[in-house]
Scaffold this motif. Sequence first.
Motif, PDB file in Angstrom:
ATOM      1  N   ILE A 123      35.112  39.094  40.104  1.00 44.53           N
ATOM      2  CA  ILE A 123      35.548  39.838  41.282  1.00 44.53           C
ATOM      3  C   ILE A 123      36.742  39.204  41.988  1.00 44.53           C
ATOM      4  CG2 ILE A 123      34.830  40.407  43.642  1.00 44.53           C
ATOM      5  CD1 ILE A 123      32.073  41.089  42.410  1.00 44.53           C
ATOM      6  N   LYS A 124      36.754  37.881  42.098  1.00 40.99           N
ATOM      7  CA  LYS A 124      37.827  37.236  42.869  1.00 40.99           C
ATOM      8  C   LYS A 124      39.220  37.561  42.328  1.00 40.99           C
ATOM      9  CE  LYS A 124      39.234  32.901  44.968  1.00 40.99           C
ATOM     10  NZ  LYS A 124      38.944  31.457  45.152  1.00 40.99           N
ATOM     11  N   PRO A 125      39.486  37.399  41.017  1.00 38.83           N
ATOM     12  CA  PRO A 125      40.832  37.767  40.532  1.00 38.83           C
ATOM     13  C   PRO A 125      41.147  39.246  40.694  1.00 38.83           C
ATOM     14  CG  PRO A 125      39.355  37.204  38.693  1.00 38.83           C
ATOM     15  CD  PRO A 125      38.667  36.792  39.955  1.00 38.83           C
ATOM     16  N   LEU A 126      40.112  40.108  40.606  1.00 38.99           N
ATOM     17  CA  LEU A 126      40.339  41.537  40.808  1.00 38.99           C
ATOM     18  C   LEU A 126      40.754  41.825  42.243  1.00 38.99           C
ATOM     19  CD1 LEU A 126      37.371  43.176  38.849  1.00 38.99           C
ATOM     20  CD2 LEU A 126      39.796  43.261  38.240  1.00 38.99           C
ATOM     21  N   GLU A 127      40.090  41.159  43.198  1.00 36.09           N
ATOM     22  CA  GLU A 127      40.432  41.348  44.616  1.00 36.09           C
ATOM     23  C   GLU A 127      41.842  40.860  44.904  1.00 36.09           C
ATOM     24  OE1 GLU A 127      36.045  41.116  46.776  1.00 36.09           O
ATOM     25  OE2 GLU A 127      37.196  39.273  46.488  1.00 36.09           O
ATOM     26  N   GLU A 128      42.222  39.726  44.290  1.00 36.51           N
ATOM     27  CA  GLU A 128      43.572  39.202  44.484  1.00 36.51           C
ATOM     28  C   GLU A 128      44.617  40.147  43.884  1.00 36.51           C
ATOM     29  OE1 GLU A 128      43.359  35.366  42.698  1.00 36.51           O
ATOM     30  OE2 GLU A 128      42.399  34.413  44.436  1.00 36.51           O
ATOM     31  N   GLN A 129      44.295  40.687  42.704  1.00 32.00           N
ATOM     32  CA  GLN A 129      45.207  41.632  42.063  1.00 32.00           C
ATOM     33  C   GLN A 129      45.351  42.905  42.886  1.00 32.00           C
ATOM     34  OE1 GLN A 129      44.058  42.634  38.062  1.00 32.00           O
ATOM     35  NE2 GLN A 129      45.954  43.722  37.608  1.00 32.00           N
ATOM     36  N   LEU A 130      44.238  43.377  43.449  1.00 27.04           N
ATOM     37  CA  LEU A 130      44.268  44.579  44.281  1.00 27.04           C
ATOM     38  C   LEU A 130      45.125  44.366  45.518  1.00 27.04           C
ATOM     39  CD1 LEU A 130      43.176  47.455  44.691  1.00 27.04           C
ATOM     40  CD2 LEU A 130      41.233  46.455  45.902  1.00 27.04           C
ATOM     41  N   LEU A 131      44.985  43.214  46.151  1.00 28.85           N
ATOM     42  CA  LEU A 131      45.776  42.891  47.337  1.00 28.85           C
ATOM     43  C   LEU A 131      47.268  42.893  47.007  1.00 28.85           C
ATOM     44  CD1 LEU A 131      45.659  42.039  50.318  1.00 28.85           C
ATOM     45  CD2 LEU A 131      45.578  39.660  49.562  1.00 28.85           C
ATOM     46  N   GLN A 132      47.643  42.330  45.854  1.00 29.51           N
ATOM     47  CA  GLN A 132      49.044  42.286  45.459  1.00 29.51           C
ATOM     48  C   GLN A 132      49.577  43.686  45.178  1.00 29.51           C
ATOM     49  OE1 GLN A 132      51.182  39.609  45.453  1.00 29.51           O
ATOM     50  NE2 GLN A 132      52.671  41.247  45.127  1.00 29.51           N
ATOM     51  N   ILE A 133      48.752  44.528  44.546  1.00 28.06           N
ATOM     52  CA  ILE A 133      49.176  45.901  44.238  1.00 28.06           C
ATOM     53  C   ILE A 133      49.415  46.685  45.522  1.00 28.06           C
ATOM     54  CG2 ILE A 133      48.369  48.107  43.298  1.00 28.06           C
ATOM     55  CD1 ILE A 133      47.010  46.503  41.077  1.00 28.06           C
ATOM     56  N   GLU A 134      48.528  46.511  46.510  1.00 24.83           N
ATOM     57  CA  GLU A 134      48.705  47.215  47.789  1.00 24.83           C
ATOM     58  C   GLU A 134      49.992  46.762  48.476  1.00 24.83           C
ATOM     59  OE1 GLU A 134      45.011  46.354  49.686  1.00 24.83           O
ATOM     60  OE2 GLU A 134      44.027  48.167  48.927  1.00 24.83           O
ATOM     61  N   LYS A 135      50.323  45.465  48.380  1.00 25.35           N
ATOM     62  CA  LYS A 135      51.580  44.966  48.938  1.00 25.35           C
ATOM     63  C   LYS A 135      52.771  45.595  48.214  1.00 25.35           C
ATOM     64  CE  LYS A 135      49.915  40.443  50.555  1.00 25.35           C
ATOM     65  NZ  LYS A 135      50.014  38.967  50.352  1.00 25.35           N
ATOM     66  N   ASP A 136      52.657  45.693  46.883  1.00 22.06           N
ATOM     67  CA  ASP A 136      53.747  46.283  46.098  1.00 22.06           C
ATOM     68  C   ASP A 136      53.969  47.740  46.488  1.00 22.06           C
ATOM     69  OD1 ASP A 136      53.992  43.894  44.782  1.00 22.06           O
ATOM     70  OD2 ASP A 136      52.868  44.510  42.999  1.00 22.06           O
ATOM     71  N   ILE A 137      52.866  48.487  46.654  1.00 24.21           N
ATOM     72  CA  ILE A 137      52.986  49.913  47.004  1.00 24.21           C
ATOM     73  C   ILE A 137      53.652  50.086  48.360  1.00 24.21           C
ATOM     74  CG2 ILE A 137      51.649  51.975  47.613  1.00 24.21           C
ATOM     75  CD1 ILE A 137      49.658  51.216  45.424  1.00 24.21           C
ATOM     76  N   HIS A 138      53.250  49.246  49.328  1.00 22.29           N
ATOM     77  CA  HIS A 138      53.897  49.313  50.649  1.00 22.29           C
ATOM     78  C   HIS A 138      55.369  48.924  50.544  1.00 22.29           C
ATOM     79  CE1 HIS A 138      50.519  50.384  53.102  1.00 22.29           C
ATOM     80  NE2 HIS A 138      49.780  49.399  52.628  1.00 22.29           N
ATOM     81  N   GLY A 139      55.688  48.015  49.620  1.00 23.50           N
ATOM     82  CA  GLY A 139      57.075  47.588  49.440  1.00 23.50           C
ATOM     83  C   GLY A 139      57.970  48.706  48.939  1.00 23.50           C
ATOM     84  N   TYR A 140      57.386  49.626  48.178  1.00 17.51           N
ATOM     85  CA  TYR A 140      58.176  50.735  47.658  1.00 17.51           C
ATOM     86  C   TYR A 140      58.644  51.663  48.777  1.00 17.51           C
ATOM     87  CZ  TYR A 140      56.998  49.512  42.842  1.00 17.51           C
ATOM     88  OH  TYR A 140      56.898  48.869  41.635  1.00 17.51           O
ATOM     89  N   ASP A 141      57.868  51.744  49.870  1.00 14.84           N
ATOM     90  CA  ASP A 141      58.308  52.558  51.014  1.00 14.84           C
ATOM     91  C   ASP A 141      59.607  51.997  51.591  1.00 14.84           C
ATOM     92  OD1 ASP A 141      56.208  54.338  50.845  1.00 14.84           O
ATOM     93  OD2 ASP A 141      54.914  53.191  52.191  1.00 14.84           O
TER      94      ASP A 141
END
Length: 536
Positions: free
Chosen positions: A385-403
Motif C-alpha cells: 500500500i505505501k508505494p501505491l499511496e506515494e505513486q497516487l500522490l505524485q499522479i495527483e500532483k502531475d494532473i494539477h500541474g497540467y492545469d
Amino acid sequence: MIRAVIYARVSTAEQAEEGYSIDAQIDSVRKRIELDGKQVTTYYVDRGISGKSIEKRLQLQQLLKDAKEKKFDEVWVWKTNRLARNHLDLLKIVEELNKFNVNFKSCSEHFDTTTPQGRLMMNVLASIGEFERETIVDNVKMGMKQRARSGKWNGGQVLGYISVKSEKDDNKTKLEVVDREAFIVRDIFRLYSEGRGLKSLTNHINKLGYKSKKGNMFSINAVKEILMNPIYIGKIRYNRRENWSEKRRKGINNNPIIVDGEHDAIITMDLWEKVQKLYSQRSNKPNRIYSGSYPLTGLLKCPACGSSMVAGRVKKKHKDGTYVIHRYYQCGAWRNKGTAACRSNSVKADKVEEFVFNKIQESLLNENILRDIVNNLNGKRKSTIKPLEEQLLQIEKDIHGYDSKKSKWFELYEDGMISKEDLSHRLGTISEEVEIKRKLKESIQEKLRLNNSEPIDFNVVKNLMNNFNDIIRNANHDKKKIILNLVIDKITLNINREVQSIILHFDRKTKNQLLGEKEGGSSDEDLSSFNFTLVL
C-alpha cells in the motif's frame, strides 16, 4: 475555505455529444465553483460508464470513501444525472453524503440539499429527468420493434452474415451473406439433420477447426442457438428476450416478432423443418432424475486448461440388476466443447469434497496457522500500500500541474506568441497525457480499495472461520453451495488431479453472510477485502 470536488461521468454513447464531454463538464463546474470563492481540490471521473448503477463506477465509490474520511466539504456535478440516472440511487448517494456532512451541488440545477425546500426541488428534478429518460427508452424500443416488423435488421453480430450500411441511407443497415461463415452454418444444420447429437456435433466441428463469429470454439449452447435461429431461413426475429439488463436469460418472451426479412436465406425451408422436428422429438425425452449434489461445481479448476469443473456421473449396473451412480467433477470445456478443447480430467466427487472440507476445517481452526496467515497478509498489505499511496500522490500532483501548463499555453496564444494551430496541438497533447494519468490513477485507487491500509483483525478473522466451518458442517446443500461460492475463489488441481491449493476470498458481503449481519449495519468492524491461499 470550503473544499469542493467535482464528479463527472460520460457513458460510451455520450462521449461525442456536445456538452456531455468530461472536459466540458469539468470546465463548466470549475468556473462556477471558483465564482463562489471555493477551492476545487480534485476531480472524480468515470469514463465510458453508464449511470444506471454505481457498482462499476470506481471513481464514485472512491468519492464516497473519501467523503467518509472528511477529505472535502462539497460535491459538485454538472447535472444530477451525472451522479445517478436512477432516482432511488441518487437519493441514496445524497443521503450518504449528508451523513458525512458533505453538501451536494448541481451546476445547472439550483437547489440546496441542506434545506427541506432544496431536497424537494432535487427530488422533483430527478423525477422529471427519470421520466424523460424512460420516455426516450420506450420510444426507441417502439421504433426498433417497428423496424423489425418491417423485416429490417436492428443490428448485432450473427454467424453467416455481416451488417452493412445501406447505399441509400447511411443510418440504415442490412444483412449480407458471408460465404465462409455460411458454409459452417449449412454444415451444422446438415450434420444435425443426419442424426448427430448436440455434443457430438459440437465436438466434430471444433475438431475441424470451425470458429464462431468471435473466433472462439463452439459450445453446445452456441450450436443450439444456431439451429433454433430463424434468421437462416430469411426471417427476422426480434424481442425474444425482454428487460435483459434486469432479467438476463430468464426474461423470455413467448411471443417474439418473427417476420420475413430483407436478407437472403442460408438454408432451405425443408432442412429447417427437418431440424426443428428432430430437435422437438429429442427434447421430449424425459430428463434423468438424480438427486446428487455438487457443492464444488465451478470452484474446482481443470489442471490442464484451467476451465471450471462441472458435474458428471457414471451409471454402472451390477450383476443383480441394480444400479450404482458414481459422482465426478469433469472439465467444463471438455463437456461443453469436446476433445478439441480439453480432456475430461475427472476426479471423484466424494474424494475431493471430503479432502477440501477436512483441509479447510483443519487449517482454519488451527489458531497458529490462522495467526501466521493474518500476520503475513498484514505485512504484505502494508508493503504493497505505501508505494501505491506515494505513486497516487505524485499522479495527483502531475494532473494539477497540467492545469498550469494549459494556462501558460493560453497566455502565449493571447500574447500572439503561438498560433491557434499550435495551441490546439499543445492542448491535445496535454489532454492525452492527462488521460493516461487519470487511467493510472483509477487503477491505483482500485488496488487501494481492494487492499485497505487498515490491518486485518485476527479476532474478526477467527470468528469468521469458526462460523464458516460451522455452516459447511451443518448447512443443507443449497446453503452450503452459496457459502462455498461466496468464500472460495478457486480450487486448483495438480497434474495428478490432486488438490494443490484453495484460494479463499473475504469481504464485507462475506462477513455479513457468515456472521448473520444485515447490509449497512455497524461499520465498527468492517472487514476490507482480502484473499489468502491454503497451499496443500
